[in-house]
Every structure is written in structure tokens, then in C-alpha cells.
Design an enzyme around this catalytic site. Sequence first.
Site, PDB file in Angstrom:
ATOM      1  N   LYS A   1      73.850  45.860  64.442  1.00  0.00           N
ATOM      2  CA  LYS A   1      75.151  45.841  63.763  1.00  0.00           C
ATOM      3  C   LYS A   1      76.054  46.983  64.202  1.00  0.00           C
ATOM      4  O   LYS A   1      77.198  46.764  64.563  1.00  0.00           O
ATOM      5  CB  LYS A   1      74.987  45.990  62.242  1.00  0.00           C
ATOM      6  CG  LYS A   1      74.351  44.894  61.512  1.00  0.00           C
ATOM      7  CD  LYS A   1      74.333  45.202  60.021  1.00  0.00           C
ATOM      8  CE  LYS A   1      73.693  46.508  59.645  1.00  0.00           C
ATOM      9  NZ  LYS A   1      72.283  46.661  59.893  1.00  0.00           N
TER      10      LYS A   1
ATOM     11  N   ARG B   1      77.100  46.249  50.389  1.00  0.00           N
ATOM     12  CA  ARG B   1      75.643  46.084  50.478  1.00  0.00           C
ATOM     13  C   ARG B   1      75.074  45.288  49.309  1.00  0.00           C
ATOM     14  O   ARG B   1      73.904  44.943  49.308  1.00  0.00           O
ATOM     15  CB  ARG B   1      74.945  47.450  50.505  1.00  0.00           C
ATOM     16  CG  ARG B   1      75.059  48.157  51.812  1.00  0.00           C
ATOM     17  CD  ARG B   1      74.176  49.385  51.828  1.00  0.00           C
ATOM     18  NE  ARG B   1      74.425  50.181  52.996  1.00  0.00           N
ATOM     19  CZ  ARG B   1      73.687  50.150  54.090  1.00  0.00           C
ATOM     20  NH1 ARG B   1      72.664  49.338  54.154  1.00  0.00           N
ATOM     21  NH2 ARG B   1      73.980  50.909  55.111  1.00  0.00           N
TER      22      ARG B   1
ATOM     23  N   ARG C   1      61.935  51.297  69.401  1.00  0.00           N
ATOM     24  CA  ARG C   1      62.879  52.402  69.220  1.00  0.00           C
ATOM     25  C   ARG C   1      62.184  53.624  68.635  1.00  0.00           C
ATOM     26  O   ARG C   1      62.436  54.755  69.049  1.00  0.00           O
ATOM     27  CB  ARG C   1      64.035  51.965  68.309  1.00  0.00           C
ATOM     28  CG  ARG C   1      65.106  53.041  68.144  1.00  0.00           C
ATOM     29  CD  ARG C   1      66.253  52.571  67.294  1.00  0.00           C
ATOM     30  NE  ARG C   1      65.912  52.620  65.892  1.00  0.00           N
ATOM     31  CZ  ARG C   1      66.709  52.228  64.909  1.00  0.00           C
ATOM     32  NH1 ARG C   1      67.902  51.740  65.195  1.00  0.00           N
ATOM     33  NH2 ARG C   1      66.331  52.317  63.663  1.00  0.00           N
TER      34      ARG C   1
ATOM     35  N   ARG D   1      60.078  58.558  66.399  1.00  0.00           N
ATOM     36  CA  ARG D   1      60.290  58.481  64.950  1.00  0.00           C
ATOM     37  C   ARG D   1      58.974  58.134  64.268  1.00  0.00           C
ATOM     38  O   ARG D   1      58.620  56.968  64.139  1.00  0.00           O
ATOM     39  CB  ARG D   1      61.326  57.398  64.607  1.00  0.00           C
ATOM     40  CG  ARG D   1      62.715  57.694  65.080  1.00  0.00           C
ATOM     41  CD  ARG D   1      63.611  56.577  64.615  1.00  0.00           C
ATOM     42  NE  ARG D   1      65.001  56.814  64.931  1.00  0.00           N
ATOM     43  CZ  ARG D   1      65.994  56.168  64.358  1.00  0.00           C
ATOM     44  NH1 ARG D   1      65.764  55.242  63.454  1.00  0.00           N
ATOM     45  NH2 ARG D   1      67.232  56.425  64.687  1.00  0.00           N
TER      46      ARG D   1
ATOM     47  N   ARG E   1      61.808  47.658  54.855  1.00  0.00           N
ATOM     48  CA  ARG E   1      63.270  47.717  55.005  1.00  0.00           C
ATOM     49  C   ARG E   1      63.849  46.318  55.207  1.00  0.00           C
ATOM     50  O   ARG E   1      64.907  45.993  54.672  1.00  0.00           O
ATOM     51  CB  ARG E   1      63.651  48.634  56.173  1.00  0.00           C
ATOM     52  CG  ARG E   1      63.463  50.099  55.843  1.00  0.00           C
ATOM     53  CD  ARG E   1      63.669  51.014  57.039  1.00  0.00           C
ATOM     54  NE  ARG E   1      64.930  50.811  57.707  1.00  0.00           N
ATOM     55  CZ  ARG E   1      65.136  51.072  58.993  1.00  0.00           C
ATOM     56  NH1 ARG E   1      64.164  51.525  59.755  1.00  0.00           N
ATOM     57  NH2 ARG E   1      66.329  50.875  59.526  1.00  0.00           N
TER      58      ARG E   1
END
Length: 193
Positions: free
Chosen positions: A15, A90, A129, A135, A146
Amino acid sequence: MKARLIMVGPPGAGKGTQAKVLAEKLGIPTISTGSIFRSHISQGTELGQLAASYIDGGNLVPDEVTDALVRDRLSQDDVRDGFILDGYPRNVHQVSALDQILSDLEVSLDGVVKLDIPDEAIVGRLLKRAQIENRADDTEDVIRHRIEVYHQETAPLIDIYQERGQLLQVDGTGTIDEVLQRLVQSLQDFLTR
């Protein structure tokens, strides 16, 4: 082509990347609530201090504060001809708040772009990623949670815009350029229907 758009999609759908590239192509600003928060916080504004009081405590910024920040941003001159909202609304409350903000500004929304990408592709993309960016907190369980939260919180919002005839669904799989090409073509068709 100037437009007032919302960009939605699950975490890892691209996005932010697509909103930024599309905004440059259309010559309109991208409005990211995260960027708005950081800007107000760095400037030490009253809204920024209020947002920071929640963020620093590890809490979500309440809708009313987010709504006020978005209202302030949408009232600025550079968004008069168009914008792409990324990260807002949201939830259903924020849809109503945005409706009121746009009504008060006497402008209307042109469309809501939803980037569609299968959950498994998102998991793979975000795990990759996480590995590249080191991460450690982006584990498969966290990523799946999520995605689940996105589906629970965003589904009602997507339904609202679908019922209004404002939803444009675009295949979010492929390279940035492939998705952008599909997005631009779909958007041109959608806005000239």
C-alpha cells in the site's frame, strides 16, 4: 488525472509503496497517518504532544485524535486537487469521521483502491522482508496475527465502500511496476465509467 483516493490492503500488500508511486505519477500528495503523527510530534504541536502521549506509552492513538490530525491535513492547500490516504480510515468510526471531514470541506471521495493479495503471499513477502531487514519481531505468528486483525477490522470498512460503489480492487501480486501498471489502468477505467 487528479483524484481523492483511499489505499487499503493487508500489511505487506505494498500500500505505502503503491500510494507513493501513484501519488507522484498523479501529482498529488500521499497522506499517511504515521507521517502525520511524526510531523506533528517533531513540530511539538498540541495534537502532536497528545498523539505522543499515547504512542510513547505503547498505545494506539484514539480515533478522535487521529480524526483531528486528518482533518487538519486535509484542510491544507496542497490537497485541494487530490490526495491518496494511506492508513486511514482503519475502522467504521473513521469512515464516518472522514465522511464528515470531506463534507465540511465540500469535497468528495473518488474511490477506494484495495490491493488484493493472498494471505500466504503476504506471509512469504513479510518473512522475506524480516530476513532482509533483520526484523526479529516479524515472526510468522506475528505476521499471521496482523493479517487476521486486518481482516477483522477492515472487512466492514471495505463492505461500506463496496456498497457505495466506490471500491476498486486491484491484484497486488507481482513487481512494483506490474502492480502500478494494473493500478493506473484500473483507476483510469474506474474514474471514467
